[in-house]
Motif scaffolding. Structure first.
Motif, PDB file in Angstrom:
ATOM      1  N   ILE A 103      46.170  45.861  39.186  1.00  0.00           N
ATOM      2  CA  ILE A 103      45.528  46.618  38.108  1.00  0.00           C
ATOM      3  C   ILE A 103      44.153  47.146  38.520  1.00  0.00           C
ATOM      4  CG2 ILE A 103      44.470  44.570  37.062  1.00  0.00           C
ATOM      5  CD1 ILE A 103      45.150  45.788  34.305  1.00  0.00           C
ATOM      6  N   LEU A 104      43.552  46.536  39.529  1.00  0.00           N
ATOM      7  CA  LEU A 104      42.245  46.979  40.029  1.00  0.00           C
ATOM      8  C   LEU A 104      42.360  47.910  41.228  1.00  0.00           C
ATOM      9  CD1 LEU A 104      40.312  43.577  39.860  1.00  0.00           C
ATOM     10  CD2 LEU A 104      40.330  45.420  38.168  1.00  0.00           C
ATOM     11  N   GLY A 105      43.606  48.235  41.612  1.00  0.00           N
ATOM     12  CA  GLY A 105      43.804  49.105  42.762  1.00  0.00           C
ATOM     13  C   GLY A 105      43.802  48.370  44.087  1.00  0.00           C
ATOM     14  N   ILE A 106      43.813  47.027  44.059  1.00  0.00           N
ATOM     15  CA  ILE A 106      43.819  46.222  45.275  1.00  0.00           C
ATOM     16  C   ILE A 106      45.245  46.111  45.807  1.00  0.00           C
ATOM     17  CG2 ILE A 106      43.311  43.950  46.244  1.00  0.00           C
ATOM     18  CD1 ILE A 106      41.184  43.662  44.024  1.00  0.00           C
ATOM     19  N   THR A 107      45.413  46.281  47.095  1.00  0.00           N
ATOM     20  CA  THR A 107      46.740  46.222  47.716  1.00  0.00           C
ATOM     21  C   THR A 107      47.290  44.802  47.657  1.00  0.00           C
ATOM     22  OG1 THR A 107      46.187  48.034  49.203  1.00  0.00           O
ATOM     23  CG2 THR A 107      48.048  46.636  49.828  1.00  0.00           C
ATOM     24  N   ARG A 108      48.509  44.670  47.209  1.00  0.00           N
ATOM     25  CA  ARG A 108      49.150  43.361  47.142  1.00  0.00           C
ATOM     26  C   ARG A 108      49.671  42.946  48.523  1.00  0.00           C
ATOM     27  NH1 ARG A 108      50.700  44.852  41.598  1.00  0.00           N
ATOM     28  NH2 ARG A 108      49.882  43.200  40.253  1.00  0.00           N
ATOM     29  N   THR A 109      49.595  41.643  48.766  1.00  0.00           N
ATOM     30  CA  THR A 109      50.116  41.076  50.010  1.00  0.00           C
ATOM     31  C   THR A 109      51.546  40.615  49.804  1.00  0.00           C
ATOM     32  OG1 THR A 109      49.156  38.961  49.377  1.00  0.00           O
ATOM     33  CG2 THR A 109      47.839  40.391  50.815  1.00  0.00           C
ATOM     34  N   SER A 110      52.176  40.168  50.860  1.00  0.00           N
ATOM     35  CA  SER A 110      53.558  39.704  50.779  1.00  0.00           C
ATOM     36  C   SER A 110      53.635  38.237  51.228  1.00  0.00           C
ATOM     37  CB  SER A 110      54.446  40.568  51.676  1.00  0.00           C
ATOM     38  OG  SER A 110      55.783  40.130  51.606  1.00  0.00           O
ATOM     39  N   PRO A 111      54.259  37.369  50.424  1.00  0.00           N
ATOM     40  CA  PRO A 111      54.837  37.644  49.108  1.00  0.00           C
ATOM     41  C   PRO A 111      53.742  37.864  48.067  1.00  0.00           C
ATOM     42  CG  PRO A 111      54.976  35.300  49.578  1.00  0.00           C
ATOM     43  CD  PRO A 111      54.465  35.946  50.830  1.00  0.00           C
ATOM     44  N   PRO A 112      54.011  38.673  47.073  1.00  0.00           N
ATOM     45  CA  PRO A 112      52.968  39.014  46.092  1.00  0.00           C
ATOM     46  C   PRO A 112      52.697  37.881  45.111  1.00  0.00           C
ATOM     47  CG  PRO A 112      55.039  40.036  45.476  1.00  0.00           C
ATOM     48  CD  PRO A 112      55.279  39.384  46.808  1.00  0.00           C
ATOM     49  N   ASP A 113      51.529  37.922  44.524  1.00  0.00           N
ATOM     50  CA  ASP A 113      51.210  37.002  43.423  1.00  0.00           C
ATOM     51  C   ASP A 113      51.896  37.478  42.150  1.00  0.00           C
ATOM     52  OD1 ASP A 113      49.472  35.785  45.238  1.00  0.00           O
ATOM     53  OD2 ASP A 113      47.785  37.025  44.575  1.00  0.00           O
ATOM     54  N   LEU A 114      52.073  36.551  41.228  1.00  0.00           N
ATOM     55  CA  LEU A 114      52.602  36.917  39.910  1.00  0.00           C
ATOM     56  C   LEU A 114      51.479  37.485  39.044  1.00  0.00           C
ATOM     57  CD1 LEU A 114      54.818  33.775  39.138  1.00  0.00           C
ATOM     58  CD2 LEU A 114      55.419  35.842  40.426  1.00  0.00           C
ATOM     59  N   GLY A 115      51.854  38.281  38.072  1.00  0.00           N
ATOM     60  CA  GLY A 115      50.887  38.833  37.142  1.00  0.00           C
ATOM     61  C   GLY A 115      50.268  40.131  37.624  1.00  0.00           C
ATOM     62  N   ALA A 116      49.272  40.576  36.887  1.00  0.00           N
ATOM     63  CA  ALA A 116      48.686  41.902  37.109  1.00  0.00           C
ATOM     64  C   ALA A 116      47.621  41.914  38.195  1.00  0.00           C
ATOM     65  CB  ALA A 116      48.091  42.426  35.805  1.00  0.00           C
ATOM     66  N   TYR A 117      47.154  40.727  38.642  1.00  0.00           N
ATOM     67  CA  TYR A 117      46.034  40.677  39.577  1.00  0.00           C
ATOM     68  C   TYR A 117      46.437  40.062  40.908  1.00  0.00           C
ATOM     69  CZ  TYR A 117      42.895  41.697  35.676  1.00  0.00           C
ATOM     70  OH  TYR A 117      42.259  42.299  34.625  1.00  0.00           O
ATOM     71  N   GLN A 118      46.074  40.726  41.988  1.00  0.00           N
ATOM     72  CA  GLN A 118      46.117  40.143  43.308  1.00  0.00           C
ATOM     73  C   GLN A 118      45.006  39.101  43.416  1.00  0.00           C
ATOM     74  OE1 GLN A 118      47.993  40.306  45.954  1.00  0.00           O
ATOM     75  NE2 GLN A 118      46.646  39.444  47.544  1.00  0.00           N
ATOM     76  N   ASN A 119      45.293  37.956  44.051  1.00  0.00           N
ATOM     77  CA  ASN A 119      44.314  36.876  44.108  1.00  0.00           C
ATOM     78  C   ASN A 119      43.030  37.285  44.817  1.00  0.00           C
ATOM     79  OD1 ASN A 119      44.072  35.540  47.031  1.00  0.00           O
ATOM     80  ND2 ASN A 119      46.203  36.213  46.770  1.00  0.00           N
ATOM     81  N   GLN A 120      41.930  36.765  44.306  1.00  0.00           N
ATOM     82  CA  GLN A 120      40.616  36.935  44.921  1.00  0.00           C
ATOM     83  C   GLN A 120      39.844  35.636  44.789  1.00  0.00           C
ATOM     84  OE1 GLN A 120      38.466  40.752  44.034  1.00  0.00           O
ATOM     85  NE2 GLN A 120      39.982  40.916  42.425  1.00  0.00           N
ATOM     86  N   ASP A 121      38.852  35.441  45.651  1.00  0.00           N
ATOM     87  CA  ASP A 121      37.969  34.291  45.502  1.00  0.00           C
ATOM     88  C   ASP A 121      37.053  34.540  44.320  1.00  0.00           C
ATOM     89  OD1 ASP A 121      39.044  33.001  47.696  1.00  0.00           O
ATOM     90  OD2 ASP A 121      37.619  33.925  49.084  1.00  0.00           O
ATOM     91  N   PHE A 122      36.953  33.552  43.424  1.00  0.00           N
ATOM     92  CA  PHE A 122      36.080  33.708  42.278  1.00  0.00           C
ATOM     93  C   PHE A 122      34.619  33.565  42.692  1.00  0.00           C
ATOM     94  CE2 PHE A 122      39.661  31.745  39.537  1.00  0.00           C
ATOM     95  CZ  PHE A 122      40.296  32.962  39.475  1.00  0.00           C
ATOM     96  N   PRO A 123      33.729  34.282  42.033  1.00  0.00           N
ATOM     97  CA  PRO A 123      32.301  34.128  42.340  1.00  0.00           C
ATOM     98  C   PRO A 123      31.825  32.719  42.029  1.00  0.00           C
ATOM     99  CG  PRO A 123      32.612  35.448  40.359  1.00  0.00           C
ATOM    100  CD  PRO A 123      33.975  35.276  40.962  1.00  0.00           C
ATOM    101  N   LYS A 124      30.988  32.207  42.889  1.00  0.00           N
ATOM    102  CA  LYS A 124      30.487  30.826  42.708  1.00  0.00           C
ATOM    103  C   LYS A 124      29.365  30.799  41.684  1.00  0.00           C
ATOM    104  CE  LYS A 124      33.285  29.408  45.911  1.00  0.00           C
ATOM    105  NZ  LYS A 124      34.485  28.650  45.544  1.00  0.00           N
TER     106      LYS A 124
END
Length: 503
Positions: free
Chosen positions: A482-503
């Motif tokens: 949904i943010l335009g980030i390229t999905r990896t394989s195998p893809p994550d579920l849902g609308a968002y590709q995983n990212q590290d959360f800000p600390k």
């Protein structure tokens, strides 16, 4: 008798001892304290009243004081208004001889209604000061409001004084039809990003016309207002991926109260209604929030595309679809009083990489509701020819977030592939045999935590600790999230590709 006399003497002594001798006040010496030195009234649209903001004034001395004057620096010409301890003063602008007792405080409540022409043309700020006393004892508290210009769309006034009406569900409601050649606004069927739009009543799209929203358009609906897409009319939302947190390319539908207090309050406006027979709707990068029903589709009988869309905080439904044909990709819905997504009375639906969540308080709302019937309709049932969910998350705060309302008199076809589902109650109902019913369920992750970044703030990003991480099927992949980030394989579920959360 002696006891009565003693009580009488004691009462007189008590009365005299409790009488204050300091009813007289002294003039304020400029030592007032304030709860804040500047009152920021949140952004408002021109000529729309603000919320009410509070200022407390403290007398920390041991003497009762009188403040000779409390007023706006701009006097009676100020666009602000206030009450001082419930008093209205002179038109809410000027107050004289305001008493403030020792070690006590008083409340001032402030509002404004201003036009863009009242603001500073460089920064669109409207400012003033509340003045306490004058001369050597003068103290001031600054007031600041951002005034935002907008295009206002509203029903005309009829010669008899009534408002213009349009018919919805057989009833006349306050509304008007948008025009391609309005003498003031020009083409009202094209919403640009040049200025925000504020809509009063229902804005209708005429038959055989298309309403278009350009990337970055901001649409604000007043209370009891909405958008009505009529028979044979179409809607196009052409939002794009944004590169900043300002969502500069997103199309946004929300209420017309801009104060932070109203940012997540459901029910501030009504709905976007797609009438039966409307056609060829395309929605991309829409954020819609705080309605009663977000998107209300009523058997348009034509394919509908919804991509990269977020719907939040709706009193009844985020998306309600009645016998529709919808293809959805990268959709996120959260908080709805009945269901985040409700597909009823049959239809044909396909959703991929969507996050359907429902954090509405209470145990009855669902994230997803499917049905092939409608009480009171003729006929009462319609075939659900397809309801496919691929690489999706269906979750929320209730025990069970999926509801399948199947009527045996009509077709009911559904399939969930590589989905994370929350359904905690064990049941013998054949519709919910997630592990053994391979016709309807494949690779289901049941009741595991997707670990959203912050669901209460509608942030449904995930990281690598999520149960949805890398659990998707490559066959169903939507290449960007949904943010335009390229999905990896195998893809994550849902609308968002995983990212590290800000600390």
């Amino acid at each position: 008798m002696r006891q009565h006399f003693t009580l009488l003497i004691f009462g007189i002594i008590l009365a005299f001892s409790s009488c204050r001798t300091d009813f007289d006040t002294i003039t304020s010496s400029g030592d007032l304290k304030f709860s804040k030195d500047t009152v920021y009234l949140d952004t408002v649209f021109k000529n729309i009243g603000s919320s009410t903001y509070q200022l407390k004034v403290y007398n920390q001395s041991k003497k009762d004081i009188s403040i000779p004057i409390v007023q706006f620096k701009k006097g009676l010409n100020s666009k602000y208004r206030m009450t001082v301890d419930g008093m209205l003063g002179n038109n809410g602008k000027i107050f004289q001889n305001v008493t403030l007792l020792a070690k006590d405080s008083l409340y001032i409540f402030i509002e404004t209604t201003a036009d863009i022409t009242d603001a500073n043309p460089d920064d669109f700020l409207y400012t003033d000061q509340i003045q306490f006393d004058s001369g050597a004892n003068l103290q001031e508290v600054a007031l600041v409001t951002l005034i935002q210009d907008a295009v206002f769309l509203y029903p005309n006034q009829n010669p008899d004084g009534t408002k213009e009406k349009i018919k919805i569900d057989g009833k006349d409601v306050d509304g008007f039809y948008l025009s391609e050649n309005d003498p003031i606004n020009g083409n009202e069927l094209l919403f640009t990003n040049e200025k925000p739009y504020v809509i009063y009543g229902y804005a209708g799209v005429p038959e055989n016309k298309t309403i278009t929203f350009e990337a970055g358009a901001r649409i604000h609906f007043h209370a009891n207002s909405g958008l009505y897409v009529g028979k044979n009319a179409s809607l196009e939302i052409n939002g794009k991926t944004s590169t900043t947190n300002k969502l500069e390319n997103e199309v946004i539908f929300e209420g017309d109260r801009l104060e932070s207090l109203y940012s997540d309050i459901p029910g501030q406006w009504k709905s976007v209604i797609f009438e039966k027979g409307s056609a060829n709707h395309s929605i991309n990068h829409l954020t819609l929030k705080n309605a009663i029903v977000g998107l209300d589709f009523r058997s348009s009988l034509n394919p509908i595309s919804i991509k990269n869309t977020q719907v939040y905080n709706c009193v009844e439904y985020g998306i309600l679809a009645q016998n529709e044909q919808i293809t959805g990709e990268n959709i996120v819905i959260n908080r709805a009083g009945i269901a985040s997504l409700s597909c009823i009375y049959g239809g044909n639906y396909s959703f991929a990489h969507c996050t359907f969540n429902n954090n509405w308080s209470g145990s009855s709302p669902f994230a997803v509701n499917l049905s092939n019937s409608l009480a009171g309709a003729t006929p009462e049932t319609n075939p659900l020819t397809q309801a496919t969910f691929n690489n999706c998350i269906i979750y929320g705060s209730a025990t069970n977030e999926l509801n399948l309302d199947k009527n045996a008199k009509a077709t009911f076809v559904y399939q969930f592939n590589n989905c994370l589902l929350k359904f905690s109650n064990s049941t013998t109902n054949p519709n919910y045999q997630f592990k053994t019913d391979t016709e309807h369920y494949t690779n289901i992750i049941l009741n595991e935590n997707p670990k959203f970044y912050n669901a209460s703030e509608n942030k449904f990003n995930i990281d690598k600790t999520s149960a949805a991480f890398a659990k998707g099927n490559q066959a169903y992949i939507i290449t960007t999230d949904i943010l335009g980030i390229t999905r990896t394989s195998p893809p994550d579920l849902g609308a968002y590709q995983n990212q590290d959360f800000p600390k």
